[in-house]
Design a protein around this motif. Structure first.
Motif, PDB file in Angstrom:
ATOM      1  N   ALA A  35       0.858  -1.188   0.000  1.00  0.00           N
ATOM      2  CA  ALA A  35       0.000   0.000   0.000  1.00  0.00           C
ATOM      3  C   ALA A  35       0.887   1.228   0.000  1.00  0.00           C
ATOM      4  O   ALA A  35       2.036   1.164   0.450  1.00  0.00           O
ATOM      5  N   SER A  36       0.346   2.339  -0.471  1.00  0.00           N
ATOM      6  CA  SER A  36       1.154   3.564  -0.498  1.00  0.00           C
ATOM      7  C   SER A  36       1.384   4.080   0.914  1.00  0.00           C
ATOM      8  O   SER A  36       2.359   4.774   1.183  1.00  0.00           O
TER       9      SER A  36
ATOM     10  N   ASP B 224      -2.839  -4.019  -4.008  1.00  0.00           N
ATOM     11  CA  ASP B 224      -2.809  -2.703  -3.381  1.00  0.00           C
ATOM     12  C   ASP B 224      -3.940  -2.687  -2.353  1.00  0.00           C
ATOM     13  O   ASP B 224      -5.108  -2.600  -2.694  1.00  0.00           O
TER      14      ASP B 224
ATOM     15  N   ASP C 225      -6.160   1.133  -0.068  1.00  0.00           N
ATOM     16  CA  ASP C 225      -5.435   2.277  -0.598  1.00  0.00           C
ATOM     17  C   ASP C 225      -6.329   2.949  -1.629  1.00  0.00           C
ATOM     18  O   ASP C 225      -7.173   2.293  -2.235  1.00  0.00           O
TER      19      ASP C 225
ATOM     20  N   GLY D  52      -2.014   4.513  -4.899  1.00  0.00           N
ATOM     21  CA  GLY D  52      -1.238   3.319  -5.255  1.00  0.00           C
ATOM     22  C   GLY D  52      -0.520   3.520  -6.581  1.00  0.00           C
ATOM     23  O   GLY D  52       0.661   3.182  -6.728  1.00  0.00           O
TER      24      GLY D  52
ATOM     25  N   ASP E 106       7.578   0.066 -10.787  1.00  0.00           N
ATOM     26  CA  ASP E 106       6.526  -0.947 -10.718  1.00  0.00           C
ATOM     27  C   ASP E 106       7.123  -2.333 -10.952  1.00  0.00           C
ATOM     28  O   ASP E 106       7.467  -2.678 -12.071  1.00  0.00           O
TER      29      ASP E 106
ATOM     30  N   VAL F 270      -1.341  -5.710 -11.150  1.00  0.00           N
ATOM     31  CA  VAL F 270      -1.703  -5.135  -9.858  1.00  0.00           C
ATOM     32  C   VAL F 270      -3.218  -5.039  -9.771  1.00  0.00           C
ATOM     33  O   VAL F 270      -3.882  -4.653 -10.738  1.00  0.00           O
TER      34      VAL F 270
ATOM     35  N   GLU G 267      -6.542  -3.933  -6.868  1.00  0.00           N
ATOM     36  CA  GLU G 267      -6.757  -3.239  -5.596  1.00  0.00           C
ATOM     37  C   GLU G 267      -7.762  -3.987  -4.726  1.00  0.00           C
ATOM     38  O   GLU G 267      -8.697  -4.602  -5.220  1.00  0.00           O
TER      39      GLU G 267
END
Lengths: 158, 179
Positions: free
Chosen positions: B70-71, B98, B101, B106, B115, B120, B122
């Motif tokens: 996660a960011s 992700d 987030d 993200g 990357d 990816v 979420e």
């Protein structure tokens, strides 16, 4: 003044009562009060895996919220209380339950207090027995004849 | 009589041993209940417009890493260079989840740091995270060719973790023949 004190005391009491709402947010609450009550009951027995010593019902953690929503989703889908708990145990292990189940590897945990109590009583029983023997074996006081003899000996010594 | 003189010392040693065991046991590393279990079905939406998302079918037939990031996750930055290296060297396909987030956060994170992921998806509401028994980010799952979870790494994959724990397992899994 008396009334003021009474009000203050009541407020203090309210403060010490367990919160009836936990961390449940209004948008999580189910419209069906029966299901909601079951959800609350289950949530109070599930551990928040982020904070570890709070139930998901008490915790403000994001993951706890998601778990509360999941508990409600599963209840709405028709799961029993046990099925909901089993679902989470299958994914997080028994750790997710705040009350560990009685099984072979938790037996020591459940029986531990009884064993400690037993050990304490046994120790105390031994202590009492020793104490009794010490009293029995203690030197008996001198008889009046011996007392008089001792006095005479002391006087002669001077 | 001699025993009672030494009993306080013995009791203290017992308590000391108990504490030593408990303290060396990190309560944050929970054993995974899902080792050797098949990965659940999932189909995660993408975080960037040019992406296609990430579903269970994408993992079919390969040994792969599924990385929950996660960011907002600080420790994810520690493992990120290792994931970037694995991706650059084409050592093993890494897939990203992700978790909790905002999509744009993200996406911005991947733009800023690079990357490493094949795909990816979420997981905003922890649907997949709870299925996987995630307790925090970063967490990484080693998936075998038949789509079963074979190992769960809690916390960042540092170079040491990769070299000592994950790579030997990956090498063994790559040799496994699927029926």
């Amino acid at each position: 003044m008396k009334r003021l004190l009474l009000v203050a005391f009541s407020l203090l009491c309210i403060g010490f009562l367990p919160s009836p709402v936990g961390a449940v947010l209004p948008d999580e609450v189910l419209p069906d009060p029966v299901l909601e009550a079951r959800a609350r009951e289950i949530s109070q027995e599930l551990r928040c895996v982020v904070c570890q010593n709070q139930s998901i019902d008490d915790s403000n953690a994001d993951l706890a919220r998601d778990m509360r929503v999941l508990v409600r989703d599963r209840l709405v889908a028709g799961d029993t209380n046990d099925q909901v708990k089993e679902y989470l145990v299958a994914r997080y292990g028994n750790f997710v339950l705040l009350r560990p189940p009685v099984q072979t590897d938790t037996l020591l945990l459940w029986l531990g207090p009884v064993l400690f109590l037993f050990a304490a009583f046994t120790g105390f029983a031994f202590y009492l027995r020793n104490a009794k023997e010490e009293i029995i074996n203690a030197p008996r006081p001198l008889s009046s004849g011996e007392e008089a003899l001792l006095k005479r000996v002391k006087e002669n010594a001077i | 009589m001699k025993f009672s003189v030494f009993s306080p010392l013995l009791i203290m040693l017992g308590i000391g041993a108990g504490f030593a065991i408990s303290l060396s046991n990190d309560p944050h590393t929970l054993p995974s209940a899902l080792i050797d279990q098949p990965l659940p079905e999932f189909d995660l939406p993408p975080i960037r417009t040019e992406d296609v998302g990430f579903s269970r079918a994408d993992l079919e037939g390969q040994v792969a890493l599924v990385n929950v990031f996660a960011s907002w996750c600080v420790a994810c930055r520690i493992e990120h260079p290792t994931l970037m290296r694995l991706s650059r060297e084409k050592r093993i396909p890494v897939y990203g989840v992700d978790w909790k987030d905002k999509r744009e956060d993200g996406a911005a994170w991947l733009l800023a740091f690079g990357d490493p992921y094949e795909l990816v998806g979420e997981d905003q509401n922890s649907k997949l995270a709870i299925e996987l028994g995630v307790t925090g980010a970063p967490e990484t799952y080693v998936i075998d060719k038949t789509g079963r979870i074979r190992y769960k790494q809690i916390g960042p994959i540092t170079e040491d973790v990769w070299n000592d724990t994950i790579e030997p397992l990956v090498i063994a899994l790559e040799k496994e023949v699927t029926p």
